[in-house]
Design an enzyme around this catalytic site. Structure first.
Site, short mmCIF file in Angstrom:
data_model
loop_
_atom_site.label_atom_id
_atom_site.label_comp_id
_atom_site.label_asym_id
_atom_site.label_seq_id
_atom_site.Cartn_x
_atom_site.Cartn_y
_atom_site.Cartn_z
N GLU A 1 0.86 -1.19 0.00
CA GLU A 1 0.00 0.00 0.00
C GLU A 1 0.89 1.23 0.00
O GLU A 1 1.97 1.23 0.60
CB GLU A 1 -0.90 0.03 1.24
CG GLU A 1 -1.87 -1.13 1.36
CD GLU A 1 -3.08 -1.02 0.45
OE1 GLU A 1 -3.26 0.03 -0.21
OE2 GLU A 1 -3.84 -2.00 0.37
N ASP B 1 -18.70 -9.64 -9.29
CA ASP B 1 -18.64 -8.94 -8.01
C ASP B 1 -17.95 -7.59 -8.15
O ASP B 1 -18.34 -6.62 -7.51
CB ASP B 1 -17.93 -9.79 -6.95
CG ASP B 1 -17.98 -9.12 -5.58
OD1 ASP B 1 -19.10 -8.84 -5.09
OD2 ASP B 1 -16.90 -8.86 -5.01
#
Length: 154
Positions: free
Chosen positions: A70, A95
């Site tokens: 991240e 999804d």
């Protein structure tokens, strides 16, 4: 898997998803390619998760825990994360589109008149922490002629 094989494997599902949800097929495939390393990532191989969608408290399906990079406070860090796990790539594509449609933060994406604009709106809404995310998605769309899958309706 090479890019051509990956694109062929996802094209039908991505185009069908685009018709049903208005998420451009080029976005679906470019994001899947970027997020999964053309289907080669551990998350994709173990969880059929093509898009790097994490499992939040609302997720009722299967999960797996894996590390991720991240971009936090100006630097890349490795942190553990809980990810959604799918029975198939089709389920991951379905999804992904549903995730974008139901999440209010991505509403602006659906008023974009092109797939590159959609990619920029996704990044602006915080889809990924990578500051170059939109440029990477757009680059893949152009390099692999994915915009052709949108049939002018992107």
């Amino acid at each position: 898997m090479n890019p051509s094989e990956f694109i062929m494997r996802l094209s039908t599902a991505a185009v069908a998803s685009a018709k049903a949800t208005s998420v451009p097929a080029s976005i679906t495939i470019a994001q899947a390619a970027l997020e999964s390393g053309w289907g080669e990532s551990a998350l994709t191989k173990t969880g059929n998760n093509l898009f790097g969608i994490k499992a939040d408290s609302l997720w009722r399906g299967q999960t797996l825990t894996m590390n991720t990079k991240e971009f936090i406070k100006g630097q890349w860090v490795v942190v553990p994360a809980l990810w959604r796990k799918y029975p198939s790539w089709q389920a991951s594509i379905d999804d992904h589109a549903a995730f974008l449609k139901r999440n209010p933060r991505y509403k602006a994406c659906f008023s974009c008149n092109s797939a590159p604009a959609f990619a920029k709106a996704l990044a602006q809404a915080g889809y990924a922490t990578d500051p170059a995310y939109a440029d990477k998605v757009i680059g893949l769309m152009k390099q692999h002629k994915l915009l052709d899958l949108d049939g002018g309706a992107a």
